[in-house]
Design a protein around this motif. Structure first.
Motif, short mmCIF file in Angstrom:
data_model
loop_
_atom_site.label_atom_id
_atom_site.label_comp_id
_atom_site.label_asym_id
_atom_site.label_seq_id
_atom_site.Cartn_x
_atom_site.Cartn_y
_atom_site.Cartn_z
N ILE A 5 0.86 -1.17 -0.09
CA ILE A 5 0.11 0.05 0.01
C ILE A 5 0.86 1.13 0.02
O ILE A 5 0.69 2.35 -0.64
N LYS A 6 2.07 1.26 0.84
CA LYS A 6 2.99 2.00 0.88
C LYS A 6 3.33 2.74 -0.53
O LYS A 6 3.38 4.00 -0.93
N LYS A 7 3.77 1.63 -1.30
CA LYS A 7 4.61 1.98 -2.57
C LYS A 7 3.18 2.32 -3.53
O LYS A 7 3.69 3.20 -4.46
N SER A 8 2.17 2.04 -3.54
CA SER A 8 1.00 2.43 -4.35
C SER A 8 0.72 3.70 -4.11
O SER A 8 0.51 4.59 -4.90
N GLN A 9 0.60 4.04 -2.38
CA GLN A 9 0.35 5.47 -2.30
C GLN A 9 1.46 6.40 -3.04
O GLN A 9 0.98 7.45 -3.42
N ALA A 45 -10.65 13.56 -6.47
CA ALA A 45 -10.76 12.12 -6.32
C ALA A 45 -9.67 11.06 -6.20
O ALA A 45 -9.81 10.21 -5.62
N ALA A 46 -8.31 11.65 -6.68
CA ALA A 46 -7.02 10.76 -6.56
C ALA A 46 -6.88 10.83 -5.26
O ALA A 46 -6.39 9.96 -4.53
N LEU A 47 -6.81 12.06 -4.61
CA LEU A 47 -6.64 12.56 -2.93
C LEU A 47 -7.64 11.53 -2.21
O LEU A 47 -7.22 11.04 -1.27
N ASN A 48 -8.99 11.64 -2.67
CA ASN A 48 -9.94 10.78 -1.95
C ASN A 48 -9.65 9.23 -1.98
O ASN A 48 -9.62 8.63 -0.92
N LYS A 49 -8.92 8.77 -3.01
CA LYS A 49 -8.71 7.11 -2.87
C LYS A 49 -7.40 7.23 -2.00
O LYS A 49 -7.54 5.93 -1.50
N VAL A 50 -6.46 8.28 -1.91
CA VAL A 50 -5.35 7.95 -1.13
C VAL A 50 -5.93 7.96 0.42
O VAL A 50 -5.35 7.17 1.20
N GLU A 51 -6.82 8.84 0.69
CA GLU A 51 -7.28 8.80 1.98
C GLU A 51 -8.01 7.76 2.37
O GLU A 51 -7.98 7.13 3.47
N GLN A 52 -8.80 7.02 1.44
CA GLN A 52 -9.78 6.06 1.74
C GLN A 52 -8.49 4.64 2.13
O GLN A 52 -8.78 3.77 2.87
N GLU A 53 -7.73 4.57 1.24
CA GLU A 53 -6.97 3.52 1.22
C GLU A 53 -5.88 3.61 2.68
O GLU A 53 -5.59 2.30 3.31
N LEU A 55 -7.05 4.94 5.29
CA LEU A 55 -7.73 4.67 6.48
C LEU A 55 -8.16 3.44 6.57
O LEU A 55 -8.22 2.76 7.65
N GLY A 56 -8.32 2.59 5.44
CA GLY A 56 -8.49 1.21 5.59
C GLY A 56 -7.38 0.42 5.97
O GLY A 56 -7.43 -0.51 6.84
N ASP A 57 -6.00 0.93 5.72
CA ASP A 57 -4.72 0.60 6.18
C ASP A 57 -4.88 0.65 7.62
O ASP A 57 -4.56 -0.25 8.50
N HIS A 58 -5.10 1.89 8.00
CA HIS A 58 -5.16 2.17 9.48
C HIS A 58 -6.21 1.32 10.55
O HIS A 58 -5.82 0.79 11.34
N LEU A 59 -7.24 0.97 9.74
CA LEU A 59 -8.29 0.19 10.27
C LEU A 59 -7.85 -1.35 10.51
O LEU A 59 -7.86 -1.77 11.65
N GLN A 60 -7.19 -1.74 9.57
CA GLN A 60 -6.65 -2.93 9.44
C GLN A 60 -5.45 -3.22 10.30
O GLN A 60 -5.25 -4.77 10.91
N HIS A 61 -4.76 -2.44 10.33
CA HIS A 61 -3.51 -2.52 11.33
C HIS A 61 -3.45 -1.79 12.74
O HIS A 61 -3.48 -2.61 13.64
N CYS A 62 -3.70 -0.40 12.82
CA CYS A 62 -3.37 0.16 13.95
C CYS A 62 -4.89 -0.14 14.89
O CYS A 62 -4.48 -0.26 16.13
N VAL A 63 -5.67 -0.04 14.29
CA VAL A 63 -7.16 -0.18 15.29
C VAL A 63 -7.39 -1.61 15.46
O VAL A 63 -7.48 -2.04 16.59
N ALA A 64 -7.06 -2.55 14.73
CA ALA A 64 -7.16 -4.09 14.84
C ALA A 64 -6.19 -4.28 16.10
O ALA A 64 -6.42 -5.05 16.78
#
Length: 91
Positions: A5-9, A45-53, A55-64
């Motif tokens: 995800i980091k590389k993609s972002q 739209a591209a910034l929103n995609k970065v934000e969404q991804e 946030l998803g990564d944060h939920l899957q790692h930090c929050v989990a």
């Protein structure tokens, strides 16, 4: 952050950076306003995609992690952070 995800972002942010420079050129060249607005929407739209991804990564790692290994305070803090982020997206 997950390495893939980091590389993609970072790649996406590089493209966004180029788009923003292109918009600046368009404004300097006094291009048609609708064309500029369309490019601005594409950047948003591209910034929103970065934000969404992100946030998803944060939920899957930090929050989990906070919910599996953290304290009650850690869990509450993570919930508050997410609520603040979601609230700010509405404005």
């Amino acid at each position: 952050m997950d390495g893939k995800i980091k590389k993609s972002q970072l790649a996406r942010l590089g493209r966004i950076e180029g788009q923003v420079r292109g918009i600046a050129r368009m404004i300097e060249e006094e291009r048609y306003c609708i064309d500029v607005l369309n490019q601005l929407r594409a950047v948003r739209a591209a910034l929103n995609k970065v934000e969404q991804e992100t946030l998803g990564d944060h939920l899957q790692h930090c929050v989990a992690h906070a919910f599996h290994a953290g304290s009650e305070k850690d869990r509450k803090d993570k919930i508050e952070e997410i609520l603040e982020v979601l609230d700010s997206r509405r404005h």
